[in-house]
Design a protein around this motif. Structure first.
Motif, short mmCIF file in Angstrom:
data_model
loop_
_atom_site.label_atom_id
_atom_site.label_comp_id
_atom_site.label_asym_id
_atom_site.label_seq_id
_atom_site.Cartn_x
_atom_site.Cartn_y
_atom_site.Cartn_z
N SER B 116 0.76 -1.22 0.17
CA SER B 116 0.07 -0.03 -0.06
C SER B 116 0.82 1.17 0.04
O SER B 116 2.17 1.25 0.39
N ILE B 117 0.35 2.31 -0.24
CA ILE B 117 0.97 3.51 -0.33
C ILE B 117 1.62 3.84 1.12
O ILE B 117 2.78 4.35 1.23
N GLY B 118 0.99 3.34 2.18
CA GLY B 118 1.20 3.50 3.59
C GLY B 118 2.41 2.60 3.87
O GLY B 118 3.57 3.08 4.38
N ASP B 119 2.51 1.51 3.25
CA ASP B 119 3.94 0.78 3.43
C ASP B 119 5.03 1.40 2.81
O ASP B 119 6.23 1.59 3.18
N ILE B 120 4.84 2.03 1.71
CA ILE B 120 5.85 2.63 0.83
C ILE B 120 6.21 3.99 1.74
O ILE B 120 7.61 4.07 1.86
#
Ligand SMILES: Cc1cc2nc3c(=O)[nH]c(=O)nc-3n(C[C@H](O)[C@H](O)[C@H](O)COP(=O)(O)OP(=O)(O)OC[C@H]3O[C@@H](n4cnc5c(N)ncnc54)[C@H](O)[C@@H]3O)c2cc1C
Ligand SMILES: NC(=O)c1ccc[n+]([C@@H]2O[C@H](COP(=O)([O-])OP(=O)(O)OC[C@H]3O[C@@H](n4cnc5c(N)ncnc54)[C@H](OP(=O)(O)O)[C@@H]3O)[C@@H](O)[C@H]2O)c1
Lengths: 466, 147
Positions: B116-120
């Motif tokens: 997810s964008i959060g992981d990135i």
């Protein structure tokens, strides 16, 4: 089980591997105030610090001072170091489960990735991992032979390790003599006949994995000229438009430095270091004796994947460059520990945010954890292991508070120490290490060098009377 | 840094759902596994779409009978799929440009993860934190041992 993590019953943790990650893990475990924790650290080598001692280049001394931080962590009375003790050799996972509530594997990446091309195993084709360990005086590699009698060397890969390898090959004896490089390596490099080093990257300048200070350093070598070919330094349209968004200033800076090497012509300097882009090795060619003599390179072009990153693919254009020695520097690789779930594809311990995962049930293995390179793969600098260790430690503490720990038959610090001493009577304590450290430093001082390393285990043990 | 480094610490168990299941089931799965999106796979296990909390909430606002619908009625089937070698910075750019927040990752034909964008953002933050820490060490070394 009664609550662990109290004065009466401390949470006993085994940390396996004394690299940066092992120390950051220890630090986070010991400096929190929710639970009383005791840490025993096991390291297969007599010496601590992992790749800081045996990876970081000898001409990068400043960063090695990070070990002062680790020395401070080791002073905590709830910490003990057992060097010269290997998990899988003197002690087993079952042993650790008998003595600890939690076990964390911070064993790093001990091997190398393979290219998978013909000729890879010819004599003279060596993994950078081994060369690096050799020049840094790693006891497993002190008898390793590197034949530096050829003029042409090719280094495959454009990461920071490739930069290290190329730089060490191109430094003058005077530059190397003021470092802590292993004595035998200094001797061999002083006699080196290497004149031309070529580093080959499969993608373009904007995708190079090395960092800006490292590429800058190549241009500042005393007796080596760094060269980049004009047509390869130029960015392709895809890279140009990616950079044009302006969000990635560090890549822009890196490209600028790479391009500044284009104008440079071979000068009166004795060596050249040529940085090639958009070429992939497709075969190592041997001579009649079975030694590597040349590398066949295919010219690449870039294409964008669906997710937008630029990958290389080969074209029909092929060239052959001479090479009496080839260093394969395309990445390290973790190796499995017996009894610990491993994800072969990526060379990491199977884990979820540091909790070891059972491949069958897909649930966490109680009491077992991992951090650092063996958790996320062989990438990132020393400090990157800090947030990574914190992520795992956060789960360790939460699990301990929830009572989800191993249930060791004997969780006593004294019996654990007695057990280790019985399996490995010649274990090294942190005080032993500090004595060795002191000796290495004073041997260095006598020669005007930062340190002169002991490079054999027997030598180390003898020096401290074991 | 590439996608593999993020995936390596997410386990390899990807929570998926079939296109003909009900939204009710999708919601239960998301809540049980604390995740914001599910990869929708066909009977061969190939990703054919993605369904996110957002898709569901957006639809819930206009359709009371949402829970009885099938996943394929509201999933996004215009799917971007990544590979473990994808560079994180490029993926982040693509996500921002094309306005999607989850990327299923396929390796040798197998679905091996979703990022997810959060992981990135977390990976990039950790990388910066690491760089700052390492830089501080170097600076301290420079000031304590002048050359
Ligand atoms: C060549 C090279 C140069 C680098 N240079 C820099 C640099 O200049 N600056 C920078 O910031 N970063 C640098 N890095 C990156 C940095 O070294 C790593 O990020 C860091 O060392 C990884 O830490 P780790 O603790 O996970 O693994 P490691 O440092 O590899 O430590 C793992 C430890 O576990 C031990 N071990 C393994 N198996 C067992 C076992 N079975 N039982 C007991 N012990 C075991 C090993 O002996 C080792 O001591 C470099 C890396 C390399 C490869
Ligand atoms: N001074 C320092 O701070 C320092 C020094 C040394 C190491 N380190 C760190 O340690 C980590 C490991 O470094 P590393 O250099 O081993 O790894 P790395 O940074 O991952 O670089 C690997 C290089 O090999 C290339 N490669 C991979 N497979 C290949 C193939 N099949 N054919 C051709 N090229 C291939 C990669 O190209 P692609 O990008 O195209 O895949 C990349 O250029 C990095 O995070 C690095 O920053 C830091």
């Amino acid at each position: 089980m009664s609550q662990v993590g109290t004065e009466a019953s401390p949470l006993r943790v085994a940390v396996v591997g004394a690299g940066p990650t092992g120390f950051y893990t220890t630090d986070y475990l010991l400096k929190q105030d929710r639970l009383i924790v005791e840490v025993d650290m096991f390291e297969r080598l007599p010496t601590p610090f992992g790749l800081v001692r045996y990876g970081v280049a000898p001409d990068h001394q400043k960063i090695k001072s990070v070990t002062k931080v680790y020395d401070r962590i080791a002073q905590n009375p709830r910490f003990r170091f057992f060097g010269n003790v290997e998990l899988g050799k003197q002690i087993s996972l079952a042993d650790l489960r008998n003595h600890y509530h939690q076990i964390i594997f911070t064993t790093g990446a001990q091997s190398d990735r393979r290219l998978g091309i013909p000729g890879e195993d010819l004599e003279g084709s060596v993994p950078a991992t081994e060369f690096v360990a050799w020049y840094n005086g790693h006891p497993d590699y002190r008898d390793y032979q590197v034949d530096l009698s050829c003029e042409h060397v090719v280094v495959i890969g454009v990461g920071n390790v490739a930069m290290d390898v190329a730089r060490i090959l191109c430094r003058t004896p005077e530059e190397l003599a003021v470092t802590d490089i292993a004595d035998y390596a200094l001797e061999a490099l002083t006699a080196s006949k290497v004149k031309h080093v070529t580093i080959v990257g499969r993608r373009g300048p904007a995708q190079a994995a090395f960092t800006t200070p490292e590429i800058k350093e190549l241009g500042e070598l005393a007796d080596t000229e760094a060269i980049v070919l004009a047509d390869e330094a130029e960015l392709d349209p895809l890279s140009q438009s990616a950079l044009a968004s302006g969000s990635d200033r560090s890549t822009a800076k890196k490209v600028e430095i790479i391009q500044s090497y284009v104008e440079r012509k071979p000068t009166e300097k004795s060596r050249t270091l040529t940085l090639r882009f958009l070429v992939s090795p497709i075969e190592l060619i041997g001579d009649e004796t079975g030694r590597v003599a040349a590398v066949r390179l295919a010219k690449n072009e870039l294409y964008a994947t669906d997710a937008g990153s630029l990958r290389s693919r080969q074209t029909d254009e092929v060239e052959t460059v001479p090479a009496g020695l080839v260093f394969r520097s395309i990445g390290y690789r973790g190796i499995p520990l017996e009894g610990v779930p491993f994800y072969e594809n990526w060379g990491v311990i199977l884990n979820k945010e540091g909790r070891v995962i059972d491949p069958n049930s897909q649930t966490a293995v109680i009491g077992e954890y991992t951090a650092g390179w063996i958790k996320r793969g062989p990438s990132g600098i020393i400090g990157t292991n800090k947030p990574d260790a914190l992520e795992t430690v956060t789960h360790m503490l939460a699990d301990a508070e929830a009572g989800a720990t191993l249930n060791p038959s004997d969780a006593c610090a004294d019996t654990a120490a007695a057990f280790v001493a019985q399996r490995q009577p010649r274990f090294i304590s942190y005080d032993d290490w500090l004595k060795l450290d002191e000796m290495e430093l004073s041997r260095g001082e006598a020669q005007g060098r930062p340190r002169v390393k002991f490079t054999s285990v027997e030598e180390m043990l003898a020096a401290i009377g074991k | 840094m590439n996608v593999r480094q993020i995936l390596a610490k997410k386990g390899i168990n990807v929570i998926t759902i079939r296109p003909d299941r009900q939204i009710r089931e999708a919601v239960t799965l998301m809540s049980r596994h604390h995740i914001g999106a599910l990869v929708v796979v066909n009977s061969d296990g190939n990703p054919v779409g993605i369904i996110s909390e957002r898709d569901i909430v957006r639809r819930a606002a206009e359709d009371e009978a949402l829970f009885g619908l099938e996943v394929q009625d509201i999933m996004t089937s215009d799917l971007v799929i990544g590979v473990p070698q994808d560079d994180i910075s490029s993926v982040a750019q693509t996500m921002t440009k094309k306005r999607f927040r989850h990327l299923p990752i396929v390796e040798n034909g197998d679905l091996v993860g979703i990022i997810s964008i959060g992981d990135i953002l977390k990976a990039e933050r950790d990388q910066y934190l690491g760089e700052i820490d390492t830089l501080e060490t170097k600076i301290q070394a420079e000031s304590s041992q002048p050359e």
